[in-house]
Design a protein around this motif. Structure first.
Motif, PDB file in Angstrom:
ATOM      1  N   SER A 111      -5.686  -3.219   7.744  1.00  0.00           N
ATOM      2  CA  SER A 111      -5.549  -3.831   6.280  1.00  0.00           C
ATOM      3  C   SER A 111      -6.227  -5.023   5.614  1.00  0.00           C
ATOM      4  O   SER A 111      -6.962  -4.931   4.801  1.00  0.00           O
ATOM      5  CB  SER A 111      -3.628  -4.130   5.979  1.00  0.00           C
ATOM      6  OG  SER A 111      -3.046  -3.394   6.639  1.00  0.00           O
ATOM      7  N   SER A 134      -3.014  -0.188   3.391  1.00  0.00           N
ATOM      8  CA  SER A 134      -1.645   0.171   4.219  1.00  0.00           C
ATOM      9  C   SER A 134      -0.661   0.864   4.225  1.00  0.00           C
ATOM     10  O   SER A 134       0.553   0.865   4.787  1.00  0.00           O
ATOM     11  CB  SER A 134      -0.898  -0.451   1.428  1.00  0.00           C
ATOM     12  OG  SER A 134      -1.719  -1.693   1.070  1.00  0.00           O
ATOM     13  N   ALA A 137       4.214  -3.190   3.149  1.00  0.00           N
ATOM     14  CA  ALA A 137       2.488  -2.964   2.525  1.00  0.00           C
ATOM     15  C   ALA A 137       3.011  -3.729   1.459  1.00  0.00           C
ATOM     16  O   ALA A 137       2.432  -3.776   0.623  1.00  0.00           O
ATOM     17  CB  ALA A 137       2.423  -1.900   2.316  1.00  0.00           C
TER      18      ALA A 137
END
Length: 280
Positions: free
Chosen positions: A146, A165, A204
């Motif tokens: 990420s 994500s 996420a």
């Protein structure tokens, strides 16, 4: 021939010495008693005219036989009582021995069951620790993905490579494979379908509704031929879905299927979904 050969004898049969002695003793004792009483009485006492009846040998024999019989019965009853007491004692000892044996067997079974439960608990603890370590590793890997500038991460199930994500969502979902399915479950070791999807998206930073019908109503609808990792698959109508899962790429999805399978990774061909939505 003798002249006295045919003359019958008038001599009485000779009595045994023991019987004669017994009779003589009884008679002597009675006469002595009378003599003593007479000597002790007054000089002018009237002569005794009362007849004293002495016991016969037959009465003495009958009394002696009764006494012997009573003694024999008493001895027999005593022997019977002793036999019953011995039998009761043996029965009590056997009952105590059987009870002790049964208790020992029950204790042995209880110890065996206790050891089996303890071993099962240790095995479950080791499995949970292993899953926790795997999830930690995957979460760290997802965080690295990420924070990168969108670089691809390796994915050996297909051409799609989750990034950003989506990588965090897919990693979390896959880390739960093997967990149990429990209706209403939201983790950490048991899930239902929407509970798993909700928890995966939370990795996420995205909060989803709790139930599947609300989750499939979010985002935008996408074709099953244009899926991307992290998309939500649903079964049923979009606004009334009864089951959801997460597409992880390579034609596979992860979902909490049912109590018999738990959380699994399956091909889309195994149970083709009705549609998909994209929230990312």
């Amino acid at each position: 021939m003798s002249q006295t050969a045919h003359i019958p004898s008038h001599r009485k049969p000779r009595r045994s010495a023991s019987k004669l002695a017994l009779r003589a003793g009884v008679a002597g004792g009675v006469l002595s008693t009378i003599a003593v009483a007479g000597a002790a009485g007054p000089a002018n006492a009237e002569p005794v005219t009362e007849t004293i009846e002495m016991p016969t040998l037959g009465a003495l024999d009958t009394g002696l036989a009764s006494a012997v019989s009573a003694s024999a019965e008493a001895s027999q009853q005593e022997a019977l009582d002793l036999s019953l007491q011995a039998q009761e004692k043996a029965a009590l000892e056997k009952a105590a021995k059987d009870a002790k044996k049964a208790k020992a067997e029950a204790d042995r079974k209880a110890e065996a069951e206790k050891a089996e439960k303890a071993e099962k608990a240790r095995a479950e603890a080791r499995e949970r620790a292993s899953r926790t370590q795997t999830r930690t590793t995957l979460s760290a890997s997802s965080s690295d993905s990420s924070s990168s500038s969108g670089g691809d991460s390796s994915y050996d199930s297909g051409s799609e490579a989750p990034t950003g994500s989506a990588a965090a969502i897919v990693a979390f979902a896959r880390a739960q494979v093997g967990d149990a399915y429990v209706s209403g479950g939201t983790g950490p070791n048991s899930w239902d379908c929407s509970g798993l999807v909700q928890a995966a998206y939370r990795q996420a930073g995205i909060d989803l509704p709790r139930v599947s019908s609300s989750q499939s109503s979010m985002g935008t609808s996408v074709s099953l031929s244009d899926l991307q990792p992290g998309d939500i698959l649903y079964w049923g109508s979009r606004s009334g879905s009864y089951h959801v899962a997460i597409y992880v790429g390579g034609g596979n999805y992860v979902g909490a299927q049912n109590p018999s399978t738990g959380v699994v990774e399956r091909s889309l061909d195994w149970d083709t979904p009705s549609g998909a939505v994209r929230i990312l």
